[in-house]
Write a protein that holds these residues in place. Structure first.
Motif, PDB file in Angstrom:
ATOM      1  N   CYS A  31       0.866  -1.209  -0.074  1.00 42.52           N
ATOM      2  CA  CYS A  31      -0.004  -0.035   0.053  1.00 42.52           C
ATOM      3  C   CYS A  31       0.802   1.254   0.060  1.00 42.52           C
ATOM      4  CB  CYS A  31      -0.731  -0.029   1.274  1.00 42.52           C
ATOM      5  SG  CYS A  31      -0.194   0.248   2.709  1.00 42.52           S
ATOM      6  N   GLY A  32       2.170   1.224   0.622  1.00 44.76           N
ATOM      7  CA  GLY A  32       3.064   2.389   0.451  1.00 44.76           C
ATOM      8  C   GLY A  32       2.947   3.008   1.852  1.00 44.76           C
ATOM      9  N   PHE A  33       2.257   2.863   2.632  1.00 40.53           N
ATOM     10  CA  PHE A  33       1.963   3.671   3.834  1.00 40.53           C
ATOM     11  C   PHE A  33       3.176   3.983   4.680  1.00 40.53           C
ATOM     12  CE2 PHE A  33      -2.783   4.137   4.913  1.00 40.53           C
ATOM     13  CZ  PHE A  33      -3.165   4.005   3.678  1.00 40.53           C
ATOM     14  N   LEU A  35       5.869   4.577   3.161  1.00 35.44           N
ATOM     15  CA  LEU A  35       7.226   5.428   2.532  1.00 35.44           C
ATOM     16  C   LEU A  35       7.453   6.612   3.235  1.00 35.44           C
ATOM     17  CD1 LEU A  35       6.252   5.102  -1.307  1.00 35.44           C
ATOM     18  CD2 LEU A  35       7.576   3.763  -0.078  1.00 35.44           C
ATOM     19  N   PRO A  36       6.760   7.460   3.702  1.00 37.12           N
ATOM     20  CA  PRO A  36       7.066   8.574   4.405  1.00 37.12           C
ATOM     21  C   PRO A  36       7.750   8.476   6.064  1.00 37.12           C
ATOM     22  CG  PRO A  36       4.681   8.641   4.108  1.00 37.12           C
ATOM     23  CD  PRO A  36       5.130   7.205   3.780  1.00 37.12           C
ATOM     24  N   TYR A  41      14.220   6.226   2.393  1.00 35.09           N
ATOM     25  CA  TYR A  41      13.548   6.598   1.187  1.00 35.09           C
ATOM     26  C   TYR A  41      13.344   8.025   0.866  1.00 35.09           C
ATOM     27  CZ  TYR A  41       9.325   7.291  -1.931  1.00 35.09           C
ATOM     28  OH  TYR A  41       8.767   7.890  -3.016  1.00 35.09           O
ATOM     29  N   GLY A  45      14.368   9.013  -2.364  1.00 30.01           N
ATOM     30  CA  GLY A  45      13.107   9.115  -3.334  1.00 30.01           C
ATOM     31  C   GLY A  45      12.794   7.928  -4.193  1.00 30.01           C
ATOM     32  N   ASP A  46      13.703   6.719  -4.041  1.00 27.23           N
ATOM     33  CA  ASP A  46      13.788   5.651  -4.820  1.00 27.23           C
ATOM     34  C   ASP A  46      12.941   4.602  -4.176  1.00 27.23           C
ATOM     35  OD1 ASP A  46      14.108   3.574  -6.549  1.00 27.23           O
ATOM     36  OD2 ASP A  46      16.320   3.485  -6.424  1.00 27.23           O
ATOM     37  N   GLU A  47      11.827   4.073  -4.707  1.00 23.56           N
ATOM     38  CA  GLU A  47      11.120   2.660  -4.172  1.00 23.56           C
ATOM     39  C   GLU A  47      12.233   1.336  -3.728  1.00 23.56           C
ATOM     40  OE1 GLU A  47       8.080   1.674  -3.803  1.00 23.56           O
ATOM     41  OE2 GLU A  47       7.008   3.236  -4.461  1.00 23.56           O
ATOM     42  N   ARG A  52       8.530  -1.006   1.437  1.00 25.12           N
ATOM     43  CA  ARG A  52       7.819  -1.525   0.239  1.00 25.12           C
ATOM     44  C   ARG A  52       8.676  -2.279  -0.768  1.00 25.12           C
ATOM     45  NH1 ARG A  52       3.112   1.274  -3.092  1.00 25.12           N
ATOM     46  NH2 ARG A  52       4.895   2.578  -3.657  1.00 25.12           N
ATOM     47  N   GLY A  53       9.578  -1.579  -1.341  1.00 26.28           N
ATOM     48  CA  GLY A  53      10.498  -1.954  -2.286  1.00 26.28           C
ATOM     49  C   GLY A  53      11.384  -2.923  -1.921  1.00 26.28           C
ATOM     50  N   VAL A  89       3.790   2.227  11.584  1.00 25.17           N
ATOM     51  CA  VAL A  89       2.741   2.968  10.727  1.00 25.17           C
ATOM     52  C   VAL A  89       2.105   1.822   9.654  1.00 25.17           C
ATOM     53  CG1 VAL A  89       4.048   5.006  10.663  1.00 25.17           C
ATOM     54  CG2 VAL A  89       4.631   3.301   8.906  1.00 25.17           C
ATOM     55  N   CYS A  90       2.599   0.501   9.628  1.00 28.30           N
ATOM     56  CA  CYS A  90       1.964  -0.597   9.075  1.00 28.30           C
ATOM     57  C   CYS A  90       0.596  -0.949   9.416  1.00 28.30           C
ATOM     58  CB  CYS A  90       2.918  -1.471   8.787  1.00 28.30           C
ATOM     59  SG  CYS A  90       2.382  -2.706   7.678  1.00 28.30           S
TER      60      CYS A  90
ATOM     61  N   ARG B  15      17.804   4.456 -13.433  1.00 27.81           N
ATOM     62  CA  ARG B  15      17.854   3.024 -12.894  1.00 27.81           C
ATOM     63  C   ARG B  15      17.458   2.040 -13.591  1.00 27.81           C
ATOM     64  NH1 ARG B  15      13.978   6.545  -8.815  1.00 27.81           N
ATOM     65  NH2 ARG B  15      15.815   7.782  -8.116  1.00 27.81           N
ATOM     66  N   VAL B  23      11.068  -3.263  -8.308  1.00 30.99           N
ATOM     67  CA  VAL B  23      10.406  -2.740  -7.406  1.00 30.99           C
ATOM     68  C   VAL B  23       9.342  -1.908  -8.029  1.00 30.99           C
ATOM     69  CG1 VAL B  23      12.007  -2.944  -5.513  1.00 30.99           C
ATOM     70  CG2 VAL B  23      11.887  -0.871  -7.004  1.00 30.99           C
ATOM     71  N   TYR B  24       9.594  -1.565  -9.283  1.00 31.03           N
ATOM     72  CA  TYR B  24       8.533  -0.462  -9.978  1.00 31.03           C
ATOM     73  C   TYR B  24       7.732  -1.374 -10.676  1.00 31.03           C
ATOM     74  CZ  TYR B  24      11.142   3.347  -8.368  1.00 31.03           C
ATOM     75  OH  TYR B  24      11.706   4.287  -7.727  1.00 31.03           O
ATOM     76  N   ALA B  28       0.187  -0.283  -5.618  1.00 37.19           N
ATOM     77  CA  ALA B  28      -0.683  -0.824  -4.605  1.00 37.19           C
ATOM     78  C   ALA B  28      -1.728  -1.932  -5.008  1.00 37.19           C
ATOM     79  CB  ALA B  28      -1.156   0.104  -3.660  1.00 37.19           C
ATOM     80  N   ALA B  67       3.347   8.458  -6.188  1.00 32.75           N
ATOM     81  CA  ALA B  67       3.691   7.397  -4.907  1.00 32.75           C
ATOM     82  C   ALA B  67       3.464   5.947  -5.232  1.00 32.75           C
ATOM     83  CB  ALA B  67       3.057   7.845  -3.796  1.00 32.75           C
ATOM     84  N   SER B  69       0.606   4.468  -5.299  1.00 34.66           N
ATOM     85  CA  SER B  69      -0.562   4.155  -4.017  1.00 34.66           C
ATOM     86  C   SER B  69      -1.757   3.709  -4.533  1.00 34.66           C
ATOM     87  CB  SER B  69      -0.464   5.094  -2.775  1.00 34.66           C
ATOM     88  OG  SER B  69      -0.792   6.496  -3.320  1.00 34.66           O
ATOM     89  N   VAL B  87       8.703  11.637  -7.960  1.00 30.97           N
ATOM     90  CA  VAL B  87       8.879  12.293  -6.636  1.00 30.97           C
ATOM     91  C   VAL B  87       9.760  13.194  -6.465  1.00 30.97           C
ATOM     92  CG1 VAL B  87       8.245  10.030  -5.776  1.00 30.97           C
ATOM     93  CG2 VAL B  87      10.660  10.373  -6.144  1.00 30.97           C
ATOM     94  N   THR B 132      -1.254  10.495   3.084  1.00 27.42           N
ATOM     95  CA  THR B 132       0.108  10.561   4.019  1.00 27.42           C
ATOM     96  C   THR B 132       1.277  10.294   2.667  1.00 27.42           C
ATOM     97  OG1 THR B 132       0.117   8.581   4.850  1.00 27.42           O
ATOM     98  CG2 THR B 132      -0.327  10.171   6.236  1.00 27.42           C
ATOM     99  N   VAL B 133       1.105   9.412   2.014  1.00 29.81           N
ATOM    100  CA  VAL B 133       2.254   9.019   0.793  1.00 29.81           C
ATOM    101  C   VAL B 133       1.679   9.678  -0.597  1.00 29.81           C
ATOM    102  CG1 VAL B 133       0.836   6.723   1.007  1.00 29.81           C
ATOM    103  CG2 VAL B 133       2.810   6.927  -0.208  1.00 29.81           C
ATOM    104  N   TYR B 259      -5.345  -3.204  14.612  1.00 30.37           N
ATOM    105  CA  TYR B 259      -4.138  -2.361  14.290  1.00 30.37           C
ATOM    106  C   TYR B 259      -4.381  -1.186  15.332  1.00 30.37           C
ATOM    107  CZ  TYR B 259      -1.696   1.566  12.109  1.00 30.37           C
ATOM    108  OH  TYR B 259      -0.950   2.471  11.866  1.00 30.37           O
TER     109      TYR B 259
END
Lengths: 363, 455
Positions: A31-33, A35-36, A41, A45-47, A52-53, A89-90, B15, B23-24, B28, B67, B69, B87, B132-133, B259
């Motif tokens: 989901c990427g939550f 990342l921040p 990261y 700025g690279d996944e 997650r990456g 945060v996950c 890259r 990874v790209y 999500a 992002a 997401s 980004v 947030t992302v 959670y």
């Protein structure tokens, strides 16, 4: 299987499917939550250098899509600070720290292990042999009863910051200090030897049979995962509501800030306790990035000094801007890192371990 | 070509290693993968233009990505090519309180934009779950919705102007800083929600509102989601437009509770989360009406949050529902059907029946006030191909039911690769043809995000 030492080496054969616990690895839904929250990261700025990456990379390793000697795998296994800021945060509850241990357990075997890591683990093993100095020697007594609480003397702390244990003992003189105590194994577990780490932690648990009070957030978090949370107490937890006095500078209350210990905060959820103690003896200032890794990250500052400084620099900026007298650490690695950063900057702010600051208040 | 790309963005921003590309290969969205051949992170509009011109010349696909997401496989490079990460373009360019607008580069996070507005006493209302992302550029590209849609609308209601690079390399600036401006087709609206198929958004100007002085959140519990759905109608006919009106069924409540540890009702069948903002007195009155409407609809309990922290915890928990659901199984497939509000309760009941018929576990949550539902299939294992097939059959039926009730196949997540097969059922062939002709006008070489809208 006998001989724990051998296990990590034999696992380097091509069965990459068994590197990870599949239950843990399947939890992430990308989901990427996270990342921040990730300091690396934020740098790139690279996944590829995000939690997650990295989990995608672990999956590629497990499925054989990427070969074990893939350079990105090697780079990312080492570039990750292992701070576990991604865990709280996950929402999916991915146990990233556990996965990283498993990854490094595979990635850092044999010749793939970074040279600096090999040296450090060796040095830590030697550090146990250090004799307990000064005031501690007098307090040291064996054997310890299971009902007793013991003060754990961290490997690095013992040689780098022996005064921390002395302060802890001054604040809590009832603690036993057994002479014979080994390493908690966190260093090993985080650096490619999870089996050896677990073995050391169990040994230490047997040497200190009751509750173990530790001055190192990192050790507390790791030890808890092996011998159980109920047997481990971090010093600021232990001292709740027991500290008196004030830290004053030139007739006013000292202004102090806290740098969280990543594993103490993200692994054990302990972050209110040290703040409460500091508030009780001084004027507390919350740094905007207090919860973010300082870049010490166990062996990281020595294995990747440049990246470690890139992570640290913005924190030193914050400390300088906060107008404080002391920045307080709850883990010896962070203390060392902060001191070096502040010295390089010729800052007037002093870094202290929480035990030392609280002792200043009590004196 | 690689040498030229390197010259444009710098070698550190290009890259090519297998691991970096892997990874790209996904965003999500589960189940969709496509390996890119290169990942590039340009620094500004000019670099984006040069890269796109090059890609058009060489006929290489380009997939813009914020992002990553999104939940419609909108940024999966299905046919390889270049993933263009936005980004690095992450500066907030200005907040203009006297014009009530903000201007930002495309890669700024939604939350950072909101915080910058708040620092001037202003408010950017759209708040997708991933705020947030997620990036503002990505929000515009997908016309992201969120928890405040009912009262405040969605991303499109706030976009005043865009800087967009066309696949052929021209830089166009649509709209601008004006609320009133009818010079030409409304390309700003066309590009909002175009999912990276018409151009690459590099700069966004959004309208802001004054920050509401008070906001409150509350929870009502019901025996079933259908009943909560009925309460929604009750609230909306009581003369209130709450800022937030969300519901969660029991499975979702369990996942969120695991959670967030909020102490949600242990046996209620469903939860309705409501909120309003504005003047203190107005908020108090709308809370009275909402509470009364919930009680009239058979609520088994109504609670209002004590303070801002508590409110924020409830909202955060709601935003995390989807990822939290993955605690229940290894694979979660989520949908995004939307129906007219009066049909909400009926849709909920039909989803239950569909799930039972196809023997799948379906957890449902969503933006009740918008009629926007997120039925989510939770499967034990990502390798359960038979289970995935059953889930897909169930979802096909969910879409058809939504359309039958006057609704749509996607309320806010977008079409991407995930919903494209169902799009014609919703739009009809004439509209599909028109969309393809629009796509060709923007992107004659067909390089931008192929396999998605317009393909």
């Amino acid at each position: 299987m006998t001989g724990d030492d051998k296990v990590s080496h034999t696992s380097s054969v091509s069965h990459t499917g068994s590197v990870f616990d599949p239950q843990l690895l399947s939890r992430c839904i990308s989901c990427g939550f996270c990342l921040p929250a990730c300091p690396t990261y934020a740098l790139t700025g690279d996944e590829t250098s995000s939690p997650r990456g990295r989990i995608t990379l672990m999956r590629a390793l497990a499925s054989g899509t990427l070969p074990p000697d893939d350079p990105t795998l090697a780079e990312q296994a080492s570039f990750c600070l292992g701070c576990r800021a991604c865990e709280p945060v996950c929402p999916a509850g991915v146990q990233y720290g556990e996965l990283l241990e498993q990854w490094r357990g595979f990635q850092w075997t044999g010749r793939r292990r970074p040279l600096a890591v090999r040296f450090l683990v060796f040095a830590a093993e030697r550090a146990w042999a250090h004799r307990i100095a000064g005031r501690l020697r007098g307090a040291a007594r064996t054997p310890v009863a299971a009902s007793q609480r013991s003060l754990m003397l961290g490997c690095f702390e013992r040689s780098l910051f022996p005064e921390v244990s002395r302060s802890a003992l001054a604040l809590a003189p009832e603690l036993a200090v057994p002479v014979r105590q080994g390493c908690c194994g966190a260093l090993h577990a985080h650096n490619g030897e999870p089996e050896r780490g677990g073995k050391l932690a169990r040994q230490l648990g047997a040497q200190l049979p009751g509750q173990i009070v530790t001055t190192a957030g990192g050790c507390a978090a790791y030890l808890s995962t092996v011998i159980g949370r109920e047997r481990v107490v971090e010093l600021s937890e232990y001292l709740q509501n027991r500290v008196t006095g004030q830290v004053r500078i030139g007739g006013r209350l000292a202004r102090v800030a806290l740098q969280d210990s990543c594993h103490l905060r993200n692994g054990l959820g302990v972050w209110r306790e040290p703040r409460a103690l500091l508030r009780s003896v001084a004027e507390y200032v919350e740094l905007p990035g207090a919860a973010r890794c300082c870049g010490a990250a166990g062996t990281y500052a020595l294995v990747r000094p440049r990246d470690s400084r890139r992570v640290l620099d913005p924190k030193i900026d914050e400390i300088e801007a906060a107008g404080i007298d002391y920045v307080v650490a709850v883990n010896p690695g962070c203390l060392r890192q902060l001191r070096q950063g502040l010295r390089r900057r010729k800052s007037s702010v002093r870094a202290l371990h929480i035990a030392d600051l609280l002792r200043l208040a009590a004196d | 070509m690689l040498a030229e790309l390197r010259a444009i963005a710098g070698s550190e921003n290009l890259r090519l290693a297998d691991g970096q590309l892997a990874v790209y290969a996904r965003d999500a969205t589960p189940l969709f993968r496509g390996m890119p051949d290169a990942v590039i992170a340009p620094a500004d509009t000019e670099q984006v233009a040069r890269i796109l011109r090059l890609a058009t010349d060489y006929g290489i696909p380009v997939v813009p990505r914020g992002a990553g997401s999104n939940l419609c496989a909108g940024t999966v490079p299905l046919t390889g090519g270049i993933v263009m990460s936005t980004v690095r373009m992450n500066r907030i360019l200005e907040v203009a309180p006297e014009e009530m607008l903000a201007r930002a580069e495309t890669g700024v996070s939604t939350m950072a934009l909101g915080d910058a507005a708040a620092a001037h006493g202003l408010f950017y209302p759209p708040d997708p779950g991933s705020r947030t992302v997620s990036t503002i550029g990505g929000n515009v590209a997908t016309c992201a919705g969120g928890l405040r849609g009912l009262k405040y609308g969605v991303t499109r209601n706030y976009v005043l102007g865009l800087t967009v690079v066309l696949p052929t390399g021209e830089i166009v600036r649509t709209g601008g800083r004006l609320w009133k401006d009818v010079a030409g087709y409304d390309l700003t609206r066309l590009i909002t929600g175009s999912e990276g198929t018409l151009g690459v958004i590099t700069e966004v100007t959004v309208a802001l509102l004054p920050d509401p002085s008070a906001s409150r959140t509350g929870v009502a519990y019901f025996d079933s989601l259908t009943q909560a759905g009925r309460a929604v109608s009750g609230i909306l006919t009581a003369g209130v437009i709450p800022s937030t009106l969300e519901f969660l069924d029991r499975s979702c409540m369990d996942a969120v509770e695991q959670y967030a540890h909020l102490g949600l009702h242990p046996d209620a069948g469903a939860l309705l989360l409501f909120g309003d903002d504005g003047d203190e007195a107005v908020v108090a009155r709308s809370f009275e009406r909402i509470t009364a409407a919930c009680e009239d609809s058979g609520a088994i309990g109504v609670q209002t949050a004590g303070d801002v922290t508590e409110s924020e915890a409830l909202l955060t928990a709601r935003r995390c529902t989807l990822p939290a659901l993955s605690r229940l199984g290894s694979l979660t497939i989520l949908e995004d059907a939307s129906v007219p509000r009066p049909r909400l309760a009926e849709m909920v009941a039909r989803i239950d029946a569909i799930a039972a018929r196809h023997r799948v576990t379906m957890a449902t949550f969503g933006h009740a006030g918008d009629g926007n539902l997120h039925p989510t299939c939770v499967l034990e294992s990502a390798e359960d191909t038979e289970g995935i097939a059953r889930a897909e059959r169930a979802f096909a039926e969910v879409f058809r039911t939504a359309i039958e009730l006057g609704g749509t196949i996607t309320g806010e997540h977008g079409v991407g690769a995930a919903k494209l097969p169902y799009l014609e059922e919703r739009l009809g062939s004439a509209q599909m043809d028109l969309i393809r002709r629009i796509k060709t006008a923007f992107d004659p070489a067909g390089i931008l995000n192929p396999g998605k809208l317009g393909s």
